[in-house]
Design a protein around this motif. Structure first.
Motif, PDB file in Angstrom:
ATOM      1  N   UNK A 298      -9.957  -1.047  -1.743  1.00  0.00           N
ATOM      2  CA  UNK A 298      -9.104   0.129  -1.931  1.00  0.00           C
ATOM      3  C   UNK A 298      -8.289   0.029  -3.217  1.00  0.00           C
ATOM      4  N   UNK A 299      -7.797  -1.158  -3.509  1.00  0.00           N
ATOM      5  CA  UNK A 299      -7.030  -1.356  -4.749  1.00  0.00           C
ATOM      6  C   UNK A 299      -7.907  -1.145  -5.973  1.00  0.00           C
ATOM      7  N   UNK A 300      -9.134  -1.678  -5.928  1.00  0.00           N
ATOM      8  CA  UNK A 300     -10.062  -1.507  -7.049  1.00  0.00           C
ATOM      9  C   UNK A 300     -10.422  -0.033  -7.256  1.00  0.00           C
ATOM     10  N   UNK A 301     -10.666   0.663  -6.165  1.00  0.00           N
ATOM     11  CA  UNK A 301     -11.037   2.080  -6.275  1.00  0.00           C
ATOM     12  C   UNK A 301      -9.853   2.926  -6.731  1.00  0.00           C
ATOM     13  N   UNK A 302      -8.664   2.538  -6.341  1.00  0.00           N
ATOM     14  CA  UNK A 302      -7.467   3.244  -6.811  1.00  0.00           C
ATOM     15  C   UNK A 302      -7.352   3.160  -8.328  1.00  0.00           C
ATOM     16  N   UNK A 303      -7.734   2.010  -8.876  1.00  0.00           N
ATOM     17  CA  UNK A 303      -7.667   1.803 -10.328  1.00  0.00           C
ATOM     18  C   UNK A 303      -8.815   2.477 -11.057  1.00  0.00           C
ATOM     19  N   UNK A 304     -10.029   2.374 -10.501  1.00  0.00           N
ATOM     20  CA  UNK A 304     -11.232   2.839 -11.208  1.00  0.00           C
ATOM     21  C   UNK A 304     -11.588   4.292 -10.908  1.00  0.00           C
ATOM     22  N   UNK A 305     -11.135   4.810  -9.766  1.00  0.00           N
ATOM     23  CA  UNK A 305     -11.425   6.201  -9.408  1.00  0.00           C
ATOM     24  C   UNK A 305     -10.124   6.885  -8.977  1.00  0.00           C
ATOM     25  N   UNK A 306      -9.193   7.041  -9.903  1.00  0.00           N
ATOM     26  CA  UNK A 306      -7.865   7.566  -9.542  1.00  0.00           C
ATOM     27  C   UNK A 306      -7.888   9.007  -9.049  1.00  0.00           C
ATOM     28  N   UNK A 307      -8.975   9.750  -9.329  1.00  0.00           N
ATOM     29  CA  UNK A 307      -9.049  11.142  -8.885  1.00  0.00           C
ATOM     30  C   UNK A 307      -9.534  11.274  -7.447  1.00  0.00           C
ATOM     31  N   UNK A 308      -9.907  10.163  -6.829  1.00  0.00           N
ATOM     32  CA  UNK A 308     -10.465  10.202  -5.475  1.00  0.00           C
ATOM     33  C   UNK A 308      -9.445   9.769  -4.432  1.00  0.00           C
ATOM     34  N   UNK A 309      -9.542  10.389  -3.262  1.00  0.00           N
ATOM     35  CA  UNK A 309      -8.861   9.913  -2.073  1.00  0.00           C
ATOM     36  C   UNK A 309      -9.881   9.187  -1.193  1.00  0.00           C
ATOM     37  N   UNK A 310      -9.473   8.078  -0.584  1.00  0.00           N
ATOM     38  CA  UNK A 310     -10.358   7.314   0.287  1.00  0.00           C
ATOM     39  C   UNK A 310      -9.944   7.573   1.726  1.00  0.00           C
TER      40      UNK A 310
END
Length: 346
Positions: free
Chosen positions: A203-215
């Motif tokens: 989740x932390x990695x995706x927050x950084x690399x895909x900031x336009x997405x909600x998980x």
């Protein structure tokens, strides 16, 4: 006009297995205009078959009026007389008894071949035969082929995306055009459940690399819901959907995902049922057993280090553990998985 051929397809459970039947049913209805398919399943799963032309669902209440032998006989009496043939794609004691009773009407029937011998060879620790087996989708299709209705399964054999209800939008505090990735880090057995620390790292990695997405986080049960609430509170991109919606609402949400991250569990099959790309993490089980989500490529499957853990898979369903294999999921290349997630999201 040619008379309709009525086929009763029996698949009562489990959730992922019933979801895997959907592409086969869609393929049959698209190819054969003379078919009318009757699906016998549990009430919860009837929504899977809604809006598929020439499909009718019959409910098996296996914990109520259709429980035990008298209940099975009662269920048999409720099956319409217009049924011509039976496709038993479950082949368990309950469906065998039902099939036997219905065969007294003179109905032809075929049942799934589960490949138990090959699955045992794949999972044993001595003289393991490590090779890909038929998928569940293929095994289901074979039953209908034996009844005279072969199909070729294709990517278009999926359900259309459904509109997200306003109640879901409001509960998750999103808008209907939000970019969403699903994440279901849990599974029924420890051997195929993502460690909480790894979930948090992803989740932390995706927050950084895909900031336009909600998980959007999926799960069930008090402990899982509590863990997901903790992640939602700690991470700005995480939204916990566990326990908030009716099953039908949750399915509409899943159908609108850009991507689903799943273990070897039912959520991956629910997403694949709608044509959503599914990236799977595997632990004590393996896609060679035939339970990978519908037509997902190998590039979307992330496995433990098989050199370090050569006895994998330990079991078909993940319910067995070998000493020293408790942490198999820690050996997955999660950096490669993040790279693939970003590729699919973009």
């Amino acid at each position: 006009m040619e008379a309709k051929q009525h086929i009763l397809a029996i698949r009562l459970s489990a959730m992922g297995d019933v979801a895997m039947l959907v592409p086969v049913i869609i393929a049959l209805t698209k190819k054969y205009s003379n078919l009318h398919l009757h699906i016998l399943t549990k009430e919860m799963y009837s929504v899977f078959f809604e809006d598929i032309p020439d499909v009718e669902v019959h409910i098996a209440d296996t914990r109520g009026k259709h429980k035990s032998l008298p209940g099975i006989l009662r269920l048999a009496a409720e099956i319409p007389n217009r049924i011509d043939v039976i496709a038993d794609v479950h082949n368990v004691l309950r469906s065998k008894i039902l099939r036997r009773v219905l065969s007294m009407r003179g109905l032809k029937n075929e049942q799934i071949r589960k490949g138990r011998r090959d699955k045992k060879a794949l999972t044993r620790t001595q003289n393991k035969v490590f090779k890909p087996l038929k998928t569940s989708h293929q095994r289901y299709a074979e039953v209908f082929e034996k009844l005279g209705y072969p199909v070729e399964l294709k990517p278009e054999h999926v359900k259309p995306k459904k509109a997200i209800s306003q109640s879901v939008v409001e509960a998750l505090n999103i808008d209907k055009n939000e970019k969403l990735i699903g994440f279901a880090p849990f599974a029924a057995h420890r051997s195929k459940r993502l460690p909480l620390a790894k979930t948090k790292w992803i989740l932390q990695e995706l927050n950084e690399k895909l900031p336009d997405y909600k998980i959007v986080l999926f799960g069930g049960g008090d402990k899982e819901t509590a863990d997901l609430n903790e992640l939602e509170n700690e991470l700005p991109n995480a939204i916990n959907a566990a326990g908030k919606f009716l099953f039908k609402e949750e399915l509409s949400l899943i159908s609108n995902l850009k991507l689903m991250l799943s273990m070897d569990s039912g959520n991956g099959h629910l997403a694949a049922m709608y044509g959503v790309p599914v990236l799977t993490f595997w632990g004590g089980t393996h896609p060679f057993a035939g339970f990978a989500p519908f037509l997902q490529p190998k590039e979307n499957q992330f496995l433990p280090d098989l050199e370090k853990y050569p006895l994998l898979p330990m079991s078909i369903y993940g319910n067995k553990m070998i000493e020293g294999y408790e942490n198999v999921m820690d050996s997955i290349d999660y950096n490669a998985a993040i790279k693939r997630i970003v590729e699919l999201a973009n």
